[in-house]
Design a protein around this motif. Structure first.
Motif, short mmCIF file in Angstrom:
data_model
loop_
_atom_site.label_atom_id
_atom_site.label_comp_id
_atom_site.label_asym_id
_atom_site.label_seq_id
_atom_site.Cartn_x
_atom_site.Cartn_y
_atom_site.Cartn_z
N TYR A 135 -13.56 22.51 28.97
CA TYR A 135 -12.34 22.51 29.43
C TYR A 135 -12.78 21.37 30.82
CZ TYR A 135 -9.93 26.55 27.94
OH TYR A 135 -9.48 27.32 27.35
N GLY A 136 -14.16 20.05 30.24
CA GLY A 136 -14.51 19.12 30.89
C GLY A 136 -15.68 19.38 32.15
N MET A 137 -15.37 20.71 32.84
CA MET A 137 -16.31 21.01 33.32
C MET A 137 -17.86 21.81 33.53
SD MET A 137 -13.94 23.56 34.88
CE MET A 137 -13.99 23.92 36.34
N VAL A 138 -19.21 21.45 34.13
CA VAL A 138 -20.08 21.48 34.41
C VAL A 138 -20.59 22.72 34.86
CG1 VAL A 138 -22.82 21.03 35.56
CG2 VAL A 138 -21.12 18.83 34.77
N SER A 139 -21.33 23.58 33.84
CA SER A 139 -21.22 24.78 33.77
C SER A 139 -22.37 24.78 34.78
CB SER A 139 -21.56 26.09 32.85
OG SER A 139 -22.27 27.43 32.98
N ALA A 140 -22.95 25.23 36.02
CA ALA A 140 -23.84 24.78 36.52
C ALA A 140 -24.38 26.41 37.46
CB ALA A 140 -24.09 24.18 37.74
N TYR A 141 -23.43 26.44 38.27
CA TYR A 141 -24.32 28.02 38.94
C TYR A 141 -24.35 29.36 38.06
CZ TYR A 141 -23.33 25.34 43.27
OH TYR A 141 -23.69 25.13 44.56
N GLU A 142 -23.29 29.34 37.29
CA GLU A 142 -22.88 30.36 36.12
C GLU A 142 -23.89 30.39 35.09
OE1 GLU A 142 -18.70 29.37 37.52
OE2 GLU A 142 -20.69 28.26 36.96
N GLU A 240 -6.65 16.96 36.50
CA GLU A 240 -5.55 16.65 36.10
C GLU A 240 -6.36 16.66 35.25
OE1 GLU A 240 -6.63 12.31 37.65
OE2 GLU A 240 -6.42 14.21 38.44
N ARG A 241 -7.60 16.20 34.34
CA ARG A 241 -7.61 16.51 32.80
C ARG A 241 -8.14 17.79 32.92
NH1 ARG A 241 -7.05 15.94 28.26
NH2 ARG A 241 -8.86 14.72 26.98
N GLN A 242 -8.74 18.39 33.53
CA GLN A 242 -8.86 19.95 33.15
C GLN A 242 -7.32 20.50 32.95
OE1 GLN A 242 -11.41 21.21 36.76
NE2 GLN A 242 -11.90 19.16 36.69
N SER A 243 -6.40 20.50 33.68
CA SER A 243 -5.59 20.93 33.19
C SER A 243 -4.51 20.62 32.01
CB SER A 243 -4.87 20.35 34.59
OG SER A 243 -4.53 21.05 35.91
N GLU A 244 -5.19 19.86 31.84
CA GLU A 244 -4.20 19.24 30.25
C GLU A 244 -5.15 19.63 29.52
OE1 GLU A 244 -4.81 14.96 29.90
OE2 GLU A 244 -3.42 14.09 31.64
N ARG A 249 -5.09 24.22 25.67
CA ARG A 249 -5.78 25.35 24.88
C ARG A 249 -4.94 26.46 25.37
NH1 ARG A 249 -10.48 23.92 22.25
NH2 ARG A 249 -11.05 21.70 23.03
N GLY A 250 -3.82 26.55 25.60
CA GLY A 250 -2.75 27.79 25.95
C GLY A 250 -3.35 29.02 26.36
N VAL A 251 -4.64 28.12 27.13
CA VAL A 251 -5.62 29.04 28.49
C VAL A 251 -4.71 29.70 29.27
CG1 VAL A 251 -7.49 29.72 29.55
CG2 VAL A 251 -7.64 28.31 28.16
N GLY A 252 -4.64 30.91 29.75
CA GLY A 252 -4.02 31.36 30.76
C GLY A 252 -2.86 31.53 31.12
N GLY A 253 -1.55 31.86 30.86
CA GLY A 253 -0.05 32.43 31.49
C GLY A 253 -0.11 33.11 32.21
N LYS A 254 1.24 34.25 32.03
CA LYS A 254 2.02 34.94 33.24
C LYS A 254 0.75 35.99 33.57
CE LYS A 254 4.50 37.30 29.66
NZ LYS A 254 5.94 37.72 29.83
N ASP A 255 0.16 36.94 33.01
CA ASP A 255 -0.96 36.73 33.06
C ASP A 255 -2.32 37.47 33.72
OD1 ASP A 255 -1.88 36.36 30.90
OD2 ASP A 255 -2.50 38.04 29.91
N GLY A 256 -2.11 35.80 34.08
CA GLY A 256 -3.72 35.36 35.15
C GLY A 256 -4.94 34.43 34.23
N GLY A 257 -5.10 34.47 33.45
CA GLY A 257 -5.66 34.18 32.11
C GLY A 257 -7.58 34.00 33.45
N PHE A 258 -7.90 33.16 31.96
CA PHE A 258 -9.12 32.63 33.37
C PHE A 258 -9.09 31.39 33.99
CE2 PHE A 258 -10.25 32.93 29.25
CZ PHE A 258 -10.83 31.98 28.93
N ARG A 259 -9.94 30.97 34.93
CA ARG A 259 -10.69 29.50 35.72
C ARG A 259 -11.99 29.83 35.36
NH1 ARG A 259 -8.75 26.32 40.65
NH2 ARG A 259 -10.61 23.98 39.91
N PRO A 260 -12.56 28.75 34.61
CA PRO A 260 -14.08 28.35 34.95
C PRO A 260 -14.08 28.01 36.76
CG PRO A 260 -13.36 27.77 32.87
CD PRO A 260 -12.01 27.84 33.58
N ARG A 261 -15.37 28.76 36.97
CA ARG A 261 -15.73 29.38 38.59
C ARG A 261 -14.53 29.90 39.05
NH1 ARG A 261 -17.21 24.54 39.82
NH2 ARG A 261 -17.03 24.18 41.61
#
Length: 261
Positions: A135-142, A240-244, A249-261
């Motif tokens: 999703y266009g994010m750096v995995s750093a701390y993780e 905004e690009r991350q949200s797109e 990719r259909g991540v998330g939804g009414k049951d919560g899903g996940f967001r990196p960090r």
């Protein structure tokens, strides 16, 4: 309350449960504050000599930060406010042993918690993955947290493959992330059993051992963590690009899903 804490006065073991199963135990700002408060309270509670951390519902241990949570950020590109940096026991100066019990998914920001546990017990159905790069994010701390537990190549593969691959409990055991694999649904019981043994030993010796083990890698971890905010600021796509990408990719939804960090 988004966190449940149960204490067994006889064994000296506390069970801490992330209690947002409808959100796959994603962490919002309330949960982050409750975790920090719980770890700091345990510092002063001599009746608690070991802790087990798990997630409610069986579908997920934790899926990182709740992507519906609004996290205000400073306007300066040189500063990032990351609420997950303060959710772990070591970040709150707790040196009593913590065992993570993983059922279901553990991904993204879950590694802030797994990275500060002494060891991890997982059921056969547990999976581990890091969706940041997808999703266009750096995995750093993780990635840094997992580099303290897994071989370089395994950390690199998990961090770079994003949502395309999930590490099974068996593979996590083979690479050192997990210390014990249990039958489905038995991770908490196994972790409580181990915690009970540890809690039965003299607390000064146990806490001294925890500090000694962590001191072996503290310098390298601290140095790596210092680079993380700069890499995130430079490498992350605009929100905004991350949200797109999330929507596409259909991540998330009414049951919560996940967001990196």
């Amino acid at each position: 309350m988004t966190l449940r804490t149960e204490k067994d006065e006889e064994t000296g073991v506390a069970l801490v449960t992330l209690d947002r199963p409808e959100k796959l135990n994603a962490i919002d700002l309330t949960t982050a504050a409750e975790l920090a408060a719980a770890w700091r309270a345990f510092r002063y509670d001599d009746g608690v000599r070991a802790v087990v951390l798990t997630g409610a519902g069986g579908r997920a241990f934790c899926t990182g930060i709740d992507r519906s949570a609004h996290v205000p950020q400073p306007s300066s590109p040189y500063a990032i406010d990351d609420p997950l940096l303060t959710i772990g026991p070591k970040a709150n100066d707790l040196w009593k042993p913590v065992i993570a019990a993983v059922e279901g998914m553990a991904c993204g920001g879950a590694f802030y918690l797994l990275g500060e546990a002494e060891f991890v017990v997982a059921s056969q159905e547990a999976t581990f993955f890091d969706p940041h790069t997808t999703y266009g994010m750096v995995s750093a701390y993780e990635a840094i947290a997992m580099a303290q537990r897994m071989p370089f190549g395994e950390v690199a593969r998990m961090s770079l493959m994003g949502t395309a691959e999930r590490v099974t409990a068996r593979r996590a055991y083979e690479t050192g992330l997990v210390s014990e694999v249990t039958a489905p649904g038995d991770a908490v019981a196994a972790a409580l059993s181990a915690a009970g043994v540890i809690a039965s030993y003299p607390t000064e010796a146990v806490q001294g051992t925890v500090r000694a083990v962590w001191s072996a890698k503290e310098a390298a971890r601290t140095q790596a963590m210092a680079h993380a905010p700069h890499l995130i600021a430079l490498g992350n796509l605009p929100p905004e690009r991350q949200s797109e990408l999330f929507r596409g990719r259909g991540v998330g939804g009414k049951d919560g899903g996940f967001r990196p960090r």
